[in-house]
Write a protein that holds these residues in place. Structure first.
Motif, short mmCIF file in Angstrom:
data_model
loop_
_atom_site.label_atom_id
_atom_site.label_comp_id
_atom_site.label_asym_id
_atom_site.label_seq_id
_atom_site.Cartn_x
_atom_site.Cartn_y
_atom_site.Cartn_z
N LYS A 47 0.84 -1.19 0.00
CA LYS A 47 0.00 0.00 0.00
C LYS A 47 0.89 1.24 0.00
N LEU A 48 0.77 2.04 -1.08
CA LEU A 48 1.55 3.26 -1.19
C LEU A 48 3.02 3.04 -0.84
N PRO A 49 3.71 2.24 -1.63
CA PRO A 49 5.12 1.99 -1.35
C PRO A 49 5.92 3.29 -1.40
N LEU A 50 7.09 3.23 -0.79
CA LEU A 50 7.93 4.42 -0.71
C LEU A 50 8.28 4.93 -2.12
N GLY A 51 8.15 6.24 -2.28
CA GLY A 51 8.53 6.85 -3.55
C GLY A 51 9.89 7.51 -3.46
N VAL A 52 10.02 8.42 -2.53
CA VAL A 52 11.26 9.18 -2.40
C VAL A 52 11.61 9.32 -0.92
N LEU A 53 12.88 9.18 -0.66
CA LEU A 53 13.40 9.31 0.70
C LEU A 53 14.52 10.34 0.67
N MET A 54 14.40 11.37 1.49
CA MET A 54 15.49 12.36 1.55
C MET A 54 15.97 12.50 2.98
N VAL A 55 17.28 12.65 3.11
CA VAL A 55 17.86 12.99 4.41
C VAL A 55 18.56 14.33 4.22
N ASN A 56 18.17 15.30 5.02
CA ASN A 56 18.71 16.66 4.92
C ASN A 56 18.64 17.16 3.47
N SER A 57 17.49 16.97 2.86
CA SER A 57 17.21 17.48 1.51
C SER A 57 17.99 16.80 0.39
N LYS A 58 18.62 15.66 0.71
CA LYS A 58 19.28 14.90 -0.36
C LYS A 58 18.71 13.49 -0.43
N HIS A 59 18.58 12.98 -1.66
CA HIS A 59 18.08 11.62 -1.83
C HIS A 59 19.03 10.62 -1.17
N GLU A 60 18.46 9.71 -0.41
CA GLU A 60 19.28 8.69 0.23
C GLU A 60 18.62 7.32 0.08
N LYS A 61 19.38 6.29 0.46
CA LYS A 61 18.85 4.93 0.41
C LYS A 61 18.27 4.55 1.77
N GLU A 62 17.45 3.50 1.76
CA GLU A 62 16.81 3.03 2.99
C GLU A 62 17.84 2.58 4.03
N GLU A 63 19.02 2.18 3.59
CA GLU A 63 20.01 1.60 4.52
C GLU A 63 20.91 2.66 5.14
N TYR A 64 20.77 3.88 4.74
CA TYR A 64 21.60 4.96 5.29
C TYR A 64 21.55 4.94 6.83
N ILE A 65 22.69 5.18 7.47
CA ILE A 65 22.70 5.22 8.94
C ILE A 65 22.44 6.66 9.38
N LEU A 66 21.33 6.86 10.07
CA LEU A 66 20.93 8.21 10.47
C LEU A 66 21.90 8.79 11.51
N GLN A 67 22.14 10.08 11.39
CA GLN A 67 23.07 10.78 12.28
C GLN A 67 22.30 11.77 13.16
N GLU A 68 22.90 12.13 14.28
CA GLU A 68 22.31 13.13 15.18
C GLU A 68 21.87 14.38 14.40
N GLY A 69 20.61 14.78 14.60
CA GLY A 69 20.12 16.02 14.00
C GLY A 69 19.61 15.88 12.58
N ASP A 70 19.65 14.69 12.01
CA ASP A 70 19.17 14.49 10.64
C ASP A 70 17.67 14.77 10.51
N THR A 71 17.30 15.26 9.33
CA THR A 71 15.88 15.38 8.98
C THR A 71 15.57 14.33 7.91
N LEU A 72 14.62 13.48 8.22
CA LEU A 72 14.23 12.42 7.27
C LEU A 72 12.87 12.77 6.68
N ALA A 73 12.79 12.82 5.36
CA ALA A 73 11.52 13.13 4.68
C ALA A 73 11.09 11.93 3.84
N LEU A 74 9.83 11.53 3.98
CA LEU A 74 9.33 10.36 3.25
C LEU A 74 8.14 10.75 2.37
N PHE A 75 8.19 10.33 1.13
CA PHE A 75 7.13 10.62 0.15
C PHE A 75 6.68 9.33 -0.51
#
Ligand code: SF4
Lengths: 578, 80
Positions: B46-74
């Motif tokens: 249902k509504l699979p992931l389209g775009v993932l951005m971390v700090n306004s840049k496209h990233e992969k699902e496996e990226y390791i999140l860092q302190e203060g990151d902003t994750l945006a999911l579309f």
């Protein structure tokens, strides 16, 4: 009966109906308009003089039962860019022209008596050209009403408002949609060309047409079914666009740092949440109205909508991302209802939302109005542009000319046409499309945003140069071909990601005409169109030096990514190597 | 190295339905966007992931999140 070319001569006020020459037979939409303009219009002519022509042509599949096939192309030499222009639009016109057997409507010449305006009515085997002094000085909805009264509610109408009569470069040509609202041949100042020919409106008879014929109707039906399914099953064309419209882009482009704001000073807007598609959809839900509306009858995507005010009264329809971006982010108006009011006003006047909006964004730098002052923007359009006051003439001449008049350097145009809603520095593939397309800065010519931002057709990093020229080239070739079929550009989303989509489209073409096109033929068609358009521009005096981004984007870094435009001339010019 | 990281989560389009627009949350270090996608109940059917951005840049699902990151999911969206 075979399709015909309808040719209207405004100097003689006469018409001819001609057989379609063999070499035009397989063409439609943009392929046909660009071919005819290149063959018949002197590239050096003045776009508003007697030697420019307007060429209207429905797409190859227009008038058929194929989903989303109702786009009509208009070609001419553009008074804004000085180059060739193709602009396509929904509305009811393409289907009706195709069913009447009008392969193309060519309008040439200028009346000797230029004291009034004319109405052209096209019907089966006939064209009437009559004076309409009663419509002079009126705007689009008035014209629509009087044409519906004169003919029927179904008659196809194309019209210009006062700015078109005044031959302003921000003027467009508006087209009636199935609900009696307006869509437009938006860009390139084509309203001014219609004004120069003293044509107030064109109507096409919707009473006495025949359904289009199919060489193999069974095969057509089968292919059409697959095609419709591809549109419906695709998450973008099947769910996202109907739910939020094109304005769903505000948030994602903003998040990516590519939403031009404050006359292209930053890639983020503080207004994003106030004007975004999600907010718009919430308002529509609360207030009544509709998120889905098709700009022509066969549309199964329905990206358009009806937008009401707080009291549930109609404000606007076809309320699109480009419009909302130009006035909301670039000019800074944070009130979606006010933007809708401006949208409705501009529909009635027949103004290109992008050219007018970007021009007003630049007018802030010229101290003509303040950033975010929506009331003043409304007033400038209503009381200055529409009335043709000196200030209205200045703003009505478009962004490039405003920049020259006020000595401004940060002027966001390519080939004198305003850059749309995607920052070329932060979405570099889109930037390559702006500089290379023969149309001047145009987002639909090769929508690299799909692959740079939306993960459609793969992913090419928007902030890097790698792969962008190739991406833009492939998209421009495909778009030129799609623009010839009469298909709405949004079929590109399923076409990029669903392997069943394009073959079904080609099968429909083959079944309709009894031909055997392959994918390669379609690609070659796209290439030929681009080269024909480019050749026209070169003869018109445009050169590679016009395939360039405004200089300020090369030395000003755009926040938040702090990126500049960094392509070399050689890298850009490589585009034409095909 | 601290145990926890502060992440700003932003959701868009249909992902907002029944969820939220933006929230600040604390996660264990080493968390990936995929962990958060699972936590939110975003699935392939249902509504699979389209775009993932971390700090306004496209990233992969496996990226390791860092302190203060902003994750945006579309979800998959488009326009033009
Ligand atoms: S998807 Fe939108 S632009 Fe395309 S045909 Fe439908 S309403 Fe018109």
């Amino acid at each position: 009966m075979a399709d015909k070319i309808y040719r209207v001569n405004m100097k003689e006020l006469s018409f001819k109906i001609e057989d379609v020459p063999n070499h035009w037979m397989g063409l439609g939409g943009r392929g046909l308009t660009s071919t005819i303009v290149a063959a018949e219009v002197d590239p050096e002519c003045h776009p508003l003089g007697p030697n420019n022509k307007m060429v209207f042509a429905p797409g190859l599949l227009s008038g058929t039962s194929a989903a989303n096939s109702g786009r009509n192309s208009l070609g001419a030499k553009s008074p804004l860019t000085g180059g060739i222009k193709e602009s396509n639009v929904g509305g009811t016109i393409a289907g009706i022209m195709a069913k009447l057997g009008v392969k193309a409507l060519i309008i040439e010449g200028i009346p000797e008596d230029n004291s009034t305006f004319y109405h052209i009515h096209v019907s089966r085997d006939n064209v009437e050209i009559v004076q309409v002094p009663e419509l002079v000085g009126k705007d689009n909805y008035f014209v629509l009403d009087s044409m519906e009264k004169k003919y029927s509610k179904k008659v196809a109408v194309m019209t210009i408002g006062r700015p078109g009569e005044m031959k302003m470069l921000v003027s467009n040509i508006s087209v009636r949609d199935p609900k009696g609202k307006l869509r437009s041949h938006g860009r390139g100042g084509l309203g001014a060309v219609m004004g120069s020919k003293k044509i107030k409106c064109i109507t096409v008879d919707a009473q006495n047409y025949k359904e289009v014929s199919y060489e193999d109707s069974e095969k057509f039906k089968a292919a059409s079914k697959i095609f419709t399914k591809a549109l419906q099953n695709n998450p973008i064309s099947g769910e996202g666009l109907p739910a939020f419209g094109t304005n769903v882009l505000v948030n994602i482009v903003n998040e990516a740092g590519g939403l031009p704001s404050r006359n292209f000073r930053t890639g983020n807007s503080e207004n994003a949440e106030a004007i975004c598609g999600e907010t718009m959809a919430e308002n529509i839900k609360e207030r009544g109205g509709s998120t889905t509306h098709g700009c022509h009858s066969g549309c199964v995507i329905q990206c358009s909508q009806t937008y009401n005010d707080k009291d549930g009264n109609y404000l606007s329809s076809g309320f699109e991302y480009e419009m909302i971006w130009a006035f909301g982010a670039n000019l800074g108006i944070n009130d979606l209802d006010l933007i809708a009011k401006i949208d409705a006003l501009m529909d009635d006047l027949g103004l290109d939302a992008i050219e007018m909006g970007v021009c007003l964004g630049l007018a802030v730098d010229a101290s003509i109005l303040k950033f975010g002052d929506g009331k003043e923007a409304y007033r400038l359009i209503k009381d200055e542009v529409a009335k043709g006051t000196p200030m209205g003439r200045i703003l009505g001449s478009g962004t490039g000319n405003l920049g020259k008049l006020y000595g401004l350097v940060r002027v966001p145009v390519v080939k004198n046409q305003s850059i749309p809603a995607y920052e070329p520095r932060a979405i570099k593939g889109q930037g390559i499309t702006y500089v290379t397309t023969p149309m001047g800065a145009d987002h639909t010519a090769g929508y690299a945003v799909a692959t740079n931002i939306l993960n459609s057709g793969g992913f090419v990093d928007p902030l890097k140069k790698d792969g962008q020229v190739e991406l833009s080239r492939n998209l421009q070739i495909a778009s030129a071909a799609i623009d010839s079929t009469g298909m709405c550009i949004f079929v590109a989303f399923p076409a990029l990601d669903d392997p069943a989509c394009l073959p079904a489209l080609i099968d429909m073409l083959n079944a309709r005409f009894g031909i055997s096109l392959t994918g390669d033929d379609v690609t070659n068609l796209g290439k030929t169109i681009l080269k024909t358009e480019r050749a026209f521009n070169l003869k018109a005096g445009l050169t590679s030096a016009d395939d360039r981004i405004p200089e300020f984007m090369k030395y000003e870094a755009l926040p938040p990514h702090n990126v500049k435009w960094d392509f070399t001339n050689e890298e850009i010019d490589e585009f034409w190597n095909f | 190295m601290s145990e926890n990281i502060n992440i700003t989560l932003k959701l868009f389009a249909q992902y907002r339905d029944g969820r939220f627009k933006v929230e600040k949350r604390v996660y264990k270090s080493g968390t990936t966007p995929q962990n958060i996608i699972d936590e939110l109940g975003i699935t392939k059917d249902k509504l699979p992931l389209g775009v993932l951005m971390v700090n306004s840049k496209h990233e992969k699902e496996e990226y390791i999140l860092q302190e203060g990151d902003t994750l945006a999911l579309f979800p998959k969206i488009g326009g033009g």
